[in-house]
Design an enzyme around this catalytic site. Structure first.
Site, PDB file in Angstrom:
ATOM      1  N   HIS A   1      -3.867  -4.696  -0.188  1.00 36.47           N
ATOM      2  CA  HIS A   1      -3.439  -5.330   1.067  1.00 36.47           C
ATOM      3  C   HIS A   1      -3.545  -6.851   0.925  1.00 36.47           C
ATOM      4  O   HIS A   1      -4.634  -7.400   1.100  1.00 36.47           O
ATOM      5  CB  HIS A   1      -4.326  -4.861   2.227  1.00 36.47           C
ATOM      6  CG  HIS A   1      -4.033  -3.465   2.656  1.00 36.47           C
ATOM      7  ND1 HIS A   1      -3.059  -3.163   3.585  1.00 36.47           N
ATOM      8  CD2 HIS A   1      -4.565  -2.286   2.263  1.00 36.47           C
ATOM      9  CE1 HIS A   1      -3.007  -1.853   3.745  1.00 36.47           C
ATOM     10  NE2 HIS A   1      -3.909  -1.298   2.954  1.00 36.47           N
TER      11      HIS A   1
ATOM     12  N   CYS B   1       0.838  -1.202   0.000  1.00 34.00           N
ATOM     13  CA  CYS B   1       0.000   0.000   0.000  1.00 34.00           C
ATOM     14  C   CYS B   1       0.877   1.259   0.000  1.00 34.00           C
ATOM     15  O   CYS B   1       1.619   1.501  -0.948  1.00 34.00           O
ATOM     16  CB  CYS B   1      -1.006  -0.054   1.150  1.00 34.00           C
ATOM     17  SG  CYS B   1      -2.343   1.154   0.975  1.00 34.00           S
TER      18      CYS B   1
ATOM     19  N   GLU C   1      -2.616  -9.052   2.974  1.00 35.91           N
ATOM     20  CA  GLU C   1      -2.972  -9.631   4.277  1.00 35.91           C
ATOM     21  C   GLU C   1      -4.468  -9.532   4.571  1.00 35.91           C
ATOM     22  O   GLU C   1      -4.965 -10.166   5.503  1.00 35.91           O
ATOM     23  CB  GLU C   1      -2.146  -8.969   5.400  1.00 35.91           C
ATOM     24  CG  GLU C   1      -2.592  -7.599   5.853  1.00 35.91           C
ATOM     25  CD  GLU C   1      -2.209  -6.428   4.924  1.00 35.91           C
ATOM     26  OE1 GLU C   1      -2.500  -5.284   5.304  1.00 35.91           O
ATOM     27  OE2 GLU C   1      -1.635  -6.659   3.838  1.00 35.91           O
TER      28      GLU C   1
END
Length: 196
Positions: A178, A77, A180
């Site tokens: 992202h 990001c 994750e």
């Protein structure tokens, strides 16, 4: 420690650590130069403002360490945006300068900002980072600034305009989304980076 998550003071550090742990790898969150210099791979996460993260990196004398790092680095990001040389954010912020590009405010006609939610990435080339990931897969985005499409762009995403969603220059890799927070497909991308 083989894997370092750079402590940029942002909120998603633990979720990255957990995502890496689920893949069977241990990591450490640190800004300690001696630990960073010995690691095999580094993550540069970022949430918030470029100026705040650049202040932390400058204060801890990490800018040159990142710039001269020879092993794989994944910017996530804002972390990806910091690889560029300048950001339009907050009247202009000088960033790390690995890629000669400016980070621009995302200018969409009628779409809300920030760009939040799931969106597709379109491969510009085949790459080991995309192993077992189908083209046009959807990842989770949260951002108001973009890296324009350039010669280091590996994939693009459209939100009113086309922008770089994955970039690579030498050992520096960046993702605007992202991983994750992107479920199994994000986990696969992290796995690909860890196994490269």
């Amino acid at each position: 420690m083989d894997l370092v998550i750079l402590d940029t003071g942002c909120a998603n550090l633990k979720s990255i650590k957990v995502a890496i742990k689920k893949l069977g790898y241990n990591s450490i969150i640190t800004t300690e130069p001696s630990v960073i210099l010995k690691c095999k791979k580094m993550f540069l996460p970022g949430v918030g403002t470029a100026s705040a993260v650049m202040s932390i990196l400058s204060e801890r004398k990490l800018i040159n360490i990142i710039k001269n790092f020879q092993k794989p680095v994944l910017g996530i990001c804002l972390g990806m945006q910091l690889f560029c040389s300048f950001s339009e954010e907050c009247y202009g912020v000088k960033t790390i300068g690995i890629i000669k590009s400016s980070v621009l405010r995302l200018r969409t006609k009628n779409l809300p900002l920030p760009h939040i939610g799931w969106n597709q990435i379109k491969f510009q080339t085949s790459h080991p980072l995309f192993k077992k990931i189908p083209n046009n897969s959807r990842f989770y985005f949260v951002h108001s600034y973009i890296v324009p499409v350039n010669k280091y762009t590996l994939s693009t995403t459209n939100y009113g305009v086309h922008f770089s969603s994955v970039i690579q220059k030498n050992n520096f890799f960046g993702v605007q989304f992202h991983p994750e927070k992107s479920g199994e497909i994000g986990s696969q991308l992290l796995k690909n980076f860890l196994e490269m």
